[in-house]
Design a protein around this motif. Sequence first.
Motif, PDB file in Angstrom:
ATOM      1  N   ALA A  80      -7.241  -2.659  -3.027  1.00 22.22           N
ATOM      2  CA  ALA A  80      -6.434  -3.226  -1.940  1.00 22.22           C
ATOM      3  C   ALA A  80      -6.929  -4.625  -1.583  1.00 22.22           C
ATOM      4  N   TYR A  90       0.483   3.476  -3.327  1.00 22.79           N
ATOM      5  CA  TYR A  90      -0.228   4.749  -3.154  1.00 22.79           C
ATOM      6  C   TYR A  90       0.696   5.910  -2.778  1.00 22.79           C
ATOM      7  N   TYR A 119      -6.070   5.147  -0.454  1.00 20.73           N
ATOM      8  CA  TYR A 119      -6.212   3.830  -1.072  1.00 20.73           C
ATOM      9  C   TYR A 119      -7.638   3.603  -1.565  1.00 20.73           C
ATOM     10  N   PRO A 122      -3.105   6.857   3.850  1.00 22.86           N
ATOM     11  CA  PRO A 122      -2.980   6.455   2.447  1.00 22.86           C
ATOM     12  C   PRO A 122      -4.304   6.653   1.693  1.00 22.86           C
ATOM     13  N   MET A 170       0.830  -1.203   0.000  1.00 30.60           N
ATOM     14  CA  MET A 170       0.000   0.000   0.000  1.00 30.60           C
ATOM     15  C   MET A 170       0.870   1.260   0.000  1.00 30.60           C
TER      16      MET A 170
END
Length: 833
Positions: free
Chosen positions: A438, A100, A433, A431, A96
Amino acid sequence: MEIFEQSDSRETLFAELLLPVPIPRLFTYRVPLELNAHIRKGQRAIVQFGDRKILTGLITEVHKNPPKDYEAKYILEILDEFPAVTDVQLKLFQWMADYYMCTLGEVMNAALPAGLKLSSESMVQLHPGFDLEESTFAFSEKELMLIRRLQHDSLSYTDIAKFLGVKSIYTILKSLAGKNAIVLYEEVKEKFRPKTEKRIRLTAEYLQEEALQKLFEKLSSKPKQEEVLLKLLQELPVLQDPSRNKSGVAKKALLAEDISESSVNTLVKNGVFEEFEQIIPRFGFDDQGETPKILLSEEQERAQSEIFKSFDTHGITLLHGITGSGKTEIYINLIKKALESNAQVLYLLPEIALTTQIVHRLKKVFGSTMGVYHSKFSDNERVEVWNGVLNGTLQFVIGVRSSIFLPFDNLGLIIIDEEHDASYKQQEPAPRYHARDAALMMGQLHHAKVLLGSATPSVETYFHASQNKYGLVTLTKRFGDAQLPQIILADMGRERKSKTLKGEFSGLLLRNIEETLTRKEQVIIFQNRRGYSPMVNCEDCGWVPKCVNCAVSLTYHQYKHALVCHYCGYKESLPTQCPTCTSTRISTVGYGTEKLEEELNLYFPEAQVQRMDLDTTRSKTGYETIIEQFENGETDILVGTQMVTKGLDFDRVNLVGVFNADRMMHFPDFRSYERAYQLITQVSGRAGRREKQGKVVIQTSSPDHPLLDFILHNQYRDFFLREIEDRQQHGYPPFTRLIEITVKHIDKKVCRDASHALADDLQQRLPGVRILGPGEPMISKIRNQFLMSILIKMFRGKGDIAQLKSMIGLSMEQILKEKEFRSVRIIADVDPV
């Protein structure tokens, strides 16, 4: 999970710690010798960071190599006997952070519930060398009160403020510190507190029949105490089964039977009863009883069979089922089968409102094996779910996007319902995301199967399915005898000319609402704008109130009687006269959910009207209350924002009204047609979900627009083919990857200069990549920060995306090193939505 193998417990060990700070590195700490045998990867540890700060970190590695450029501080304490995060989680955190373009610390901060992160709280104690009698200083009355209180024990800042009855205690503390009367220090506190319940049981000496007989004789003159004892023995038949006494009975339950609390307390004091505390779960889902078997229709059976077949060849499968086709029943069957094979299941939903309704259905089937995880829960509730997944008591979790961070170790199935929904994307803070993407990575890491479900899949997802990258299963019929609703367009231009409009409502929609209410059926009105009115202006000079921190007009909220900024929360009262020309002719322009609610109350005074938007659902049970009232028929008309479009299932809704379809279609964004198609189709799907066909009225000034034709005839594939052609022609996803860079600064010129310098640097580093901008976004100032945007387009298959991100990161670092741009903020948003 790794345990460090050491040959000598006296060896000096070091640990790499991941800390919740936005710094792109791990930190090395020294392990105290007494912890050598206990330290493991994945445990939480308390460490000192800087001079005074105490932080909770995650141990990612244990080794024997001291840091070369600084002396390592000692780990203060290890918080867990066993790891709190798994190896797979740490891999997901790293992916992640890389994908990101953020730091591992930012991922950790988002992943761990606040209850698992210890806080340092400022505490105050008397100075060890202080003696009030010998002090030469003069003390105020408040200072003397505090000194006398501190002679007993230390107090936190909060406790002192309450004790003294003052809001600001810092002047008092500064004065006392200057007189050497007090010492300030940081006390580390664990945030998670298990929920406990007071319970009552008999003391051991009264578990024999003879002893109990004597006790009853003794209490014969005390009828209230005798009644309490009888009640307890009804709940705990200890003579038949003495082991029942150990668990006792909840004190609250005992008192619920009109039993005197003082009598209970007297029996405790006299040693007849014993009062103790027991940790109980916060989620009181009973174990499921005999639930009726879910009977799938022929169409659902076919779809389920195709999903299993697809899972043989694809890790990811898209279930494209029209609204009301019964996707949830298929999900329940799949979850059951996964749990029977001892695998864990994660069921993702985009909105808390959806979670509320589906939880009621699922808890009847899965009982206490199911956990619920979302942001409206308290820190303690979220920690309890986290620990339940970690220790294996919760095999199945239903939740919103943050559920992807839970410590699964045997995940077999991930279901992502309403996969197209933009709510899966985290906007602020990092983040940034996308929970769907994810979760796809989670599926790879856990070797789990992933099922994406939607009536209106995102263009990117359907493209991957059409290219055979994902499996594709379709459901084209509604469950049972239900039919798709009849969709009618209300031509606002024609109604305006013929003067049949009434406020914001077309005559066609009002007639249909009246007919629906006469039949004792329910109505949903969709307007994707909260507040009373999006704008207020002066009819004489055209003045419009603007936010002092953002480049937006203020929205009028009638129930607050205030003008509010939806970006920073700034508020001001509605002026009685124009500040520019002093005119009193100030009027509202446009309409939000509040105004529609008010007008509906005027037109249909006998109907119960309820509103569901961010303002009415801020409390923990806000969604639940509104949905329950609507389900029970207490509400006749529900007015709402996009919350009402998502997967909700109501028996008696037979009419849906859609406001301002034109605004959705013509929004300046390459996804505007896709979003308009999804929102209108989804909210239309709430109508007529049982035997009777529902009706949808869409108010529009563009009835001939081709997008509305696709919606009218439920032609998703035709819409997709047209949309994908446009995307390919203009270079938008899924044919390209987008990264949006936002530059922020309080000074407009600095912001503009920094964005141009960054764009120039990017052009030099990325010669084959399209870089658009910099330019001002639609809203060019938010929270007193000016904004400039740069959009980076990279065609798929033409270059290494990881290398591209690395170059962008270097470019951002280079700009921030320049003296005039050091206070600038640069934010990278990968795959913006």
